[in-house]
Design a protein around this motif. Sequence first.
Motif, mmCIF file in Angstrom:
data_model
loop_
_atom_site.group_PDB
_atom_site.id
_atom_site.type_symbol
_atom_site.label_atom_id
_atom_site.label_comp_id
_atom_site.label_asym_id
_atom_site.label_seq_id
_atom_site.Cartn_x
_atom_site.Cartn_y
_atom_site.Cartn_z
ATOM 1 N N LEU A 123 0.838 -1.190 0.152
ATOM 2 C CA LEU A 123 0.173 -0.177 -0.152
ATOM 3 C C LEU A 123 0.961 1.311 -0.126
ATOM 4 C CD1 LEU A 123 -2.602 1.778 0.509
ATOM 5 C CD2 LEU A 123 -2.127 1.062 2.994
ATOM 6 N N LEU A 124 0.655 2.163 -0.856
ATOM 7 C CA LEU A 124 1.299 3.451 -0.855
ATOM 8 C C LEU A 124 0.263 4.397 -0.459
ATOM 9 C CD1 LEU A 124 4.157 4.483 -1.632
ATOM 10 C CD2 LEU A 124 3.288 4.942 -3.964
ATOM 11 N N ALA A 125 0.641 5.245 0.436
ATOM 12 C CA ALA A 125 -0.376 6.288 1.001
ATOM 13 C C ALA A 125 0.485 7.386 1.364
ATOM 14 C CB ALA A 125 -1.087 5.762 2.310
ATOM 15 N N ARG A 126 -0.415 8.550 1.416
ATOM 16 C CA ARG A 126 0.184 9.946 1.855
ATOM 17 C C ARG A 126 0.228 10.306 3.267
ATOM 18 N NH1 ARG A 126 1.591 13.496 -1.363
ATOM 19 N NH2 ARG A 126 0.694 12.375 -3.139
ATOM 20 N N THR A 127 1.344 10.526 3.824
ATOM 21 C CA THR A 127 1.686 10.736 5.228
ATOM 22 C C THR A 127 1.824 12.248 5.350
ATOM 23 O OG1 THR A 127 3.641 9.851 5.093
ATOM 24 C CG2 THR A 127 2.130 8.402 5.802
ATOM 25 N N ASP A 128 2.210 13.113 4.655
ATOM 26 C CA ASP A 128 2.439 14.343 4.782
ATOM 27 C C ASP A 128 1.976 15.155 3.387
ATOM 28 O OD1 ASP A 128 3.424 17.002 5.305
ATOM 29 O OD2 ASP A 128 5.546 16.274 5.626
ATOM 30 N N PRO A 129 0.809 15.802 3.767
ATOM 31 C CA PRO A 129 0.325 16.825 2.552
ATOM 32 C C PRO A 129 1.162 17.943 2.309
ATOM 33 C CG PRO A 129 -1.117 16.694 4.387
ATOM 34 C CD PRO A 129 0.034 15.849 4.785
ATOM 35 N N ASP A 130 2.022 18.516 3.244
ATOM 36 C CA ASP A 130 2.598 19.669 3.435
ATOM 37 C C ASP A 130 3.846 19.839 2.602
ATOM 38 O OD1 ASP A 130 0.492 20.643 4.891
ATOM 39 O OD2 ASP A 130 1.440 19.680 6.811
ATOM 40 N N VAL A 131 4.290 18.568 1.843
ATOM 41 C CA VAL A 131 5.400 18.547 1.102
ATOM 42 C C VAL A 131 5.247 18.195 -0.308
ATOM 43 C CG1 VAL A 131 6.999 18.009 2.977
ATOM 44 C CG2 VAL A 131 5.871 16.086 1.496
ATOM 45 N N PRO A 132 5.919 18.549 -1.381
ATOM 46 C CA PRO A 132 5.808 18.066 -2.905
ATOM 47 C C PRO A 132 5.232 16.592 -2.962
ATOM 48 C CG PRO A 132 7.610 19.306 -2.585
ATOM 49 C CD PRO A 132 7.146 18.960 -1.268
ATOM 50 N N LYS A 133 4.440 16.266 -3.915
ATOM 51 C CA LYS A 133 3.814 14.969 -3.698
ATOM 52 C C LYS A 133 4.678 13.733 -3.645
ATOM 53 C CE LYS A 133 3.518 15.122 -9.091
ATOM 54 N NZ LYS A 133 2.628 15.115 -10.010
ATOM 55 N N HIS A 134 5.899 13.853 -4.439
ATOM 56 C CA HIS A 134 6.830 12.652 -4.176
ATOM 57 C C HIS A 134 7.246 12.349 -3.011
ATOM 58 C CE1 HIS A 134 6.657 13.551 -8.660
ATOM 59 N NE2 HIS A 134 6.855 11.979 -8.802
ATOM 60 N N ALA A 135 7.459 13.676 -2.092
ATOM 61 C CA ALA A 135 8.155 13.370 -0.912
ATOM 62 C C ALA A 135 7.473 12.928 0.387
ATOM 63 C CB ALA A 135 8.724 14.899 -0.402
ATOM 64 N N GLY A 136 5.978 13.225 0.331
ATOM 65 C CA GLY A 136 4.882 12.764 1.323
ATOM 66 C C GLY A 136 4.473 11.473 1.286
ATOM 67 N N LEU A 137 4.870 10.527 0.699
ATOM 68 C CA LEU A 137 4.448 9.086 0.773
ATOM 69 C C LEU A 137 5.123 8.215 1.547
ATOM 70 C CD1 LEU A 137 4.057 9.193 -3.261
ATOM 71 C CD2 LEU A 137 2.245 9.816 -1.647
ATOM 72 N N THR A 138 4.181 7.302 2.049
ATOM 73 C CA THR A 138 4.866 6.186 2.855
ATOM 74 C C THR A 138 4.423 4.593 2.297
ATOM 75 O OG1 THR A 138 4.939 7.224 4.713
ATOM 76 C CG2 THR A 138 5.137 5.191 5.140
ATOM 77 N N TYR A 139 5.042 3.727 2.522
ATOM 78 C CA TYR A 139 4.903 2.421 1.906
ATOM 79 C C TYR A 139 4.537 1.617 3.037
ATOM 80 C CZ TYR A 139 5.837 -1.308 -1.522
ATOM 81 O OH TYR A 139 5.808 -2.453 -2.437
ATOM 82 N N PHE A 140 3.250 0.820 2.884
ATOM 83 C CA PHE A 140 2.918 -0.087 4.121
ATOM 84 C C PHE A 140 2.875 -1.413 3.602
ATOM 85 C CE2 PHE A 140 1.264 4.245 5.153
ATOM 86 C CZ PHE A 140 1.727 4.398 6.426
ATOM 87 N N LEU A 141 2.786 -2.410 4.297
ATOM 88 C CA LEU A 141 2.494 -3.772 4.164
ATOM 89 C C LEU A 141 1.306 -4.000 5.206
ATOM 90 C CD1 LEU A 141 6.161 -5.352 4.844
ATOM 91 C CD2 LEU A 141 4.950 -4.669 2.650
ATOM 92 N N LEU A 142 0.195 -4.359 4.142
ATOM 93 C CA LEU A 142 -1.215 -4.136 4.814
ATOM 94 C C LEU A 142 -1.980 -5.520 4.856
ATOM 95 C CD1 LEU A 142 -3.761 -2.944 5.873
ATOM 96 C CD2 LEU A 142 -4.497 -2.622 3.181
ATOM 97 N N ASP A 143 -2.249 -6.115 6.048
ATOM 98 C CA ASP A 143 -3.226 -7.263 6.095
ATOM 99 C C ASP A 143 -4.496 -6.901 5.426
ATOM 100 O OD1 ASP A 143 -4.677 -9.392 7.245
ATOM 101 O OD2 ASP A 143 -3.886 -9.503 9.155
ATOM 102 N N MET A 144 -4.747 -7.658 4.504
ATOM 103 C CA MET A 144 -6.129 -7.306 3.758
ATOM 104 C C MET A 144 -7.295 -7.691 4.744
ATOM 105 S SD MET A 144 -5.587 -5.700 1.053
ATOM 106 C CE MET A 144 -7.168 -6.195 0.151
ATOM 107 N N HIS A 145 -7.112 -8.417 5.795
ATOM 108 C CA HIS A 145 -8.303 -8.973 6.759
ATOM 109 C C HIS A 145 -8.383 -8.054 7.572
ATOM 110 C CE1 HIS A 145 -7.693 -12.484 4.415
ATOM 111 N NE2 HIS A 145 -6.830 -12.694 4.899
ATOM 112 N N THR A 146 -7.944 -6.748 7.864
ATOM 113 C CA THR A 146 -7.769 -5.758 8.805
ATOM 114 C C THR A 146 -9.225 -5.166 8.699
ATOM 115 O OG1 THR A 146 -5.586 -5.210 8.910
ATOM 116 C CG2 THR A 146 -6.922 -3.753 9.697
ATOM 117 N N PRO A 147 -10.044 -4.779 9.699
ATOM 118 C CA PRO A 147 -11.185 -4.026 9.716
ATOM 119 C C PRO A 147 -11.105 -2.970 9.038
ATOM 120 C CG PRO A 147 -10.854 -5.026 11.880
ATOM 121 C CD PRO A 147 -9.729 -5.226 11.258
ATOM 122 N N GLY A 148 -12.168 -2.546 8.276
ATOM 123 C CA GLY A 148 -12.262 -1.377 7.493
ATOM 124 C C GLY A 148 -11.680 -1.467 5.827
ATOM 125 N N VAL A 149 -11.310 -2.708 5.638
ATOM 126 C CA VAL A 149 -10.958 -2.969 4.218
ATOM 127 C C VAL A 149 -12.096 -3.592 3.666
ATOM 128 C CG1 VAL A 149 -9.264 -4.371 2.865
ATOM 129 C CG2 VAL A 149 -8.337 -3.432 4.840
#
Length: 362
Positions: A123-149
């Motif tokens: 999963l690629l998601a935005r963790t900092d909207p205050d910086v240019p678009k390429h700089a504010g992203l974080t890469y996650f390993l997501l359990d697809m069975h997590t509540p809310g998916v």
Amino acid sequence: DAGLAVVNFGAGFGGRGLDSSLQAAVEERFAAAGAADHTMRNIIALGMALPTVHAHGTDAQKARYLRPGFCGEEIWCQLFSEPGAGSDLAALATRAVRDGDEFVVNGQKIWTSLGHVADLGILLARTDPDVPKHAGLTYFLLDMHTPGVQVRPLRQLTGEAEFNEVYLTDVRIPLANVLGGVGQGWRVAMTTLANERVFLSRRPARRGEGPIGQAVEMYRQEASDGRVDAAVTERLMQLWTAAEAARLTNARAASQAGRQPGPEGSIAKLQMAELNKAIYELCVDLSGDAGLLIDGYTETAPDFAAVHGGADVRKAYLRSLANPIEGGTSEILRTILGERVLGLPPEPRVDRDIPWKDVRRS
């Protein structure tokens, strides 16, 4: 356990620390022994997620994720593209907000291959909207069975729902599931995308296999019945020659597996996309009137990816229309090759240095 999954990976992590060029010999031995090929069932893990975990993960992350992925015990999917961020992936809007030792994620992803059977997702998601678009992203390993998916199928031209859209609502991901560091998502994602392009284009490995093999077989049948002419013969010969050139390019790209892929990946993926479409178009033409109809056009949700076609050339042709889109559009790949290989003037990018929150979005 013998270190033959990817031989150049580290010992204890599916490899033996050997040169990557030896992987082809290992796979030939497996095939000769009759080992089943489960690549298309776990294509995201083998081609994208696991190489990225090995390149950027901690020892604990590699110990947790590599072996189950190689063994097929856990199926992976890719949560990158969004309705408003496909070719411009860095424009994505899915937010991940830090809350203690967790991140809370909200957003929507689309074109998620095999998301309906996946256990884990990159999963690629935005963790900092205050910086240019390429700089504010974080890469996650997501359990697809997590509540809310929530995974919803997307029906394709073939009648199948191989792709999905995924909604993330207040999904909590532990800090330990960040790969490569907070704010380093773009750098990590580039490893994924480079490996994806190499992997998508690497099959078939042997001369005359795959889509071009299907075309040759159909041509022989039609020729034996006297239903081909010189124009069709020339068309097949040109496609066979292009397919063989592509196979050799793919072999060169595959020899770099485990290293930082070079331009061969973009070249090979571009070739694969355009060739598959052209080859299956020939197959449909050779089918005559039978190419106009598809039997059994019912909605199903396959548990494997059909990137490289299938037995029914009519469905394979319809599926091939996605090849120039998935894994990087052909237009984007041409831009990459033009700028980074040929040194052509770059495309104008007016929002590169602007904080993401200030960029105009549709």
